[in-house]
Design an enzyme around this catalytic site. Structure first.
Site, PDB file in Angstrom:
ATOM      1  N   CYS B  83      -1.651   0.105   9.481  1.00 51.69           N
ATOM      2  CA  CYS B  83      -0.912   0.040   8.218  1.00 51.69           C
ATOM      3  C   CYS B  83      -1.496   1.032   7.214  1.00 51.69           C
ATOM      4  CB  CYS B  83      -0.859  -1.389   7.679  1.00 51.69           C
ATOM      5  SG  CYS B  83       0.425  -1.585   6.406  1.00 51.69           S
ATOM      6  N   HIS B 184       1.790  -3.849  12.257  1.00 48.78           N
ATOM      7  CA  HIS B 184       0.548  -4.635  12.365  1.00 48.78           C
ATOM      8  C   HIS B 184       0.412  -5.198  13.777  1.00 48.78           C
ATOM      9  CE1 HIS B 184      -0.707  -4.785   8.108  1.00 48.78           C
ATOM     10  NE2 HIS B 184       0.586  -4.638   7.864  1.00 48.78           N
ATOM     11  N   GLU B 186      -1.957  -6.810  14.921  1.00 53.75           N
ATOM     12  CA  GLU B 186      -2.608  -8.130  14.815  1.00 53.75           C
ATOM     13  C   GLU B 186      -1.628  -9.218  14.413  1.00 53.75           C
ATOM     14  OE1 GLU B 186      -2.690  -5.801  12.610  1.00 53.75           O
ATOM     15  OE2 GLU B 186      -2.864  -6.597  10.573  1.00 53.75           O
TER      16      GLU B 186
END
Lengths: 253, 204
Positions: B83, B184, B186
């Site tokens: 990001c 993202h 994650e």
């Protein structure tokens, strides 16, 4: 290629336990928010929302622990709302592993809390709640205390202000519709969604999959939040995605 | 294998650490220590918030950028930016005034400005990741995006993946041992964790 309509299940958490439960099979402890979060993660929920309704200080500490444990096992965005009154409250939740914080009543009494949080942590992590009831056709007012207390604040003006103050998205809840299963207040959702440049999450009143679709097609929402239709096993996340796709809307496969 | 996850006060550090562990990382050092970075086998730069705040946070730590440059640009250990951590690879960002980035991948970070006013900003949610032919590490699928600014690289060859949000959006950039993801990993469930697993195995 376009961004998907997000389907967001919402769990009410009190003192570290889920209040409105999910009857997923195979849960060892159905009151454990972490287990439910894990089940929704596996089911392909686009995001998850925890709404903390703890009254006590101890409940808040427990919430942070729940958020921490959830973040360890869930790999989707987690929004946590309820009782966020300051940038410090937001920081504690974000450090514990929340991706976004939802600000409710504090944004009514002191809208600047939204800009405080946006300046420190970025607009992307702040969801501002707009809890409204219709007061006359085409006009809504902000209500607090679970929809019991009128504030005299015009909902549309308030929503525009929150977006200007730096909210990254707005969670628009019809206090008339909440819990009724009669569907979102589509006029309210659309009036706000059309007036702001940030995404709007429709909330309050979902009873079936058509309501989710209408939230987008008629309410112009970017995301749809629901609780009971998922928790009580009436529908799965996959069915919600499928219903959106069947209506020609972008949803995850 | 030691992975240095850069802690410069601006990241969603713990989410990234949790996901790296779930993806199989055994030795994740959450660190701002140039000496730790200098010995790391992998470097990950997370980031949320504004380009300016993140760039300032990174530059405020004595010797950190130099250690990252030595380890990533000279020693060529695999690097992943996420990001704003991806956007910091650019020459400059224009969010809240012009701020210099790391300049590892020439380009500029600009506001997303779709012509269609009904398109909402931030670009928030799951969207397609369409991979450029021959791109390393990044696979096609759906990733979770959350940003209002986007990376506009000078050289098309540095674009590893694309998406769109009213306008074309670069979803991943890279060259040599460097990869940056606008989405993202994650927060992208299996799609994201798989990318992190490949990153842990990647030789750059």
């Amino acid at each position: 290629m376009s961004v998907r309509i997000r389907v967001i299940p919402c769990l009410d958490v009190r003192d570290g336990r889920v209040v409105k439960g999910v009857n997923f099979v195979d849960l060892i402890d159905a009151g454990d928010p972490v287990e439910q979060a894990r089940a929704y993660d596996a089911a392909g929920a686009d995001e998850l929302c925890f709404l903390d309704i703890s009254a006590s200080h101890e409940g808040r500490g427990t919430l942070l622990d729940v958020v921490r444990r959830t973040a360890e096992v869930c790999f989707m965005p987690l929004t946590v709302g309820g009782g966020v009154r300051s940038a410090e409250d937001a920081r504690a939740l974000l450090l514990a592993g929340a991706d976004k914080v939802a600000v409710n009543s504090a944004a009514v009494s002191r809208p600047e809390v939204v800009s405080d949080i946006a300046e420190k942590f970025g607009s992307q992590c702040i969801v501002a709640s707009v809890d409204a009831r219709q007061v006359e056709p085409g006009r809504w007012e902000i209500f607090t205390h679970g929809g019991r207390k009128a504030t005299g604040i015009d909902a549309l003006e308030h929503a525009i202000k929150l977006a200007e103050l730096g909210a990254g998205e707005l969670l628009v809840t019809s206090m008339d519709g909440d819990g009724t299963q009669n569907g979102y207040d589509l006029a309210l959702t659309r009036t706000i969604a059309d007036a702001v440049s940030v995404p709007v999450i429709a909330s309050g009143g979902v009873g079936n999959l058509d309501h989710l679709v209408a939230g987008v097609t008629q309410g112009h929402a970017s995301a749809v939040l629901a609780a009971s239709i998922f928790h009580f096993g009436k529908h799965t996340i996959a069915e919600a995605h499928e219903a959106l796709r069947a209506a020609g809307l972008p949803a995850r496969a | 294998m030691t992975l240095a996850l850069i802690d410069y006060g601006a990241g969603n550090l713990h989410s990234v650490a949790n996901a790296l562990k779930a993806a199989g990382a055994t030795d994740v050092a959450i660190t701002a220590d140039p000496d730790v970075v200098a010995k790391a086998d992998r470097v990950v730069l997370p980031g949320v918030g504004s380009f300016k705040a993140c760039a300032e946070g990174l530059n405020a730590i004595d010797g950190l950028v130099q250690a990252m440059e030595a380890r990533v640009l000279t020693d060529k250990v695999p690097f992943l930016g996420i990001c704003v951590g991806m956007q910091l690879l650019a020459t400059r960002g224009v969010e809240h005034g012009i701020t210099q980035g790391l300049g590892w991948i020439p380009g500029e970070v600009r506001l997303l400005e779709p012509a269609d006013a009904s398109i909402k900003i931030p670009h928030m949610g799951w969207n397609d990741v369409i991979v450029a032919p021959g791109a390393p590490l990044v696979a096609g699928g759906e990733g979770y995006f959350l940003h209002s600014y986007h990376f506009v690289p000078e050289d098309e060859a540095h674009v590893l993946a694309r998406t769109a949000h009213g306008v074309p959006v670069v979803a991943a950039v890279g060259r040599d041992n460097i990869v940056g993801a606008q989405f993202h990993p994650e927060k992208s469930q299996k799609f994201g964790l798989d990318l992190l697993t490949r990153f842990l195995d990647w030789q750059g």
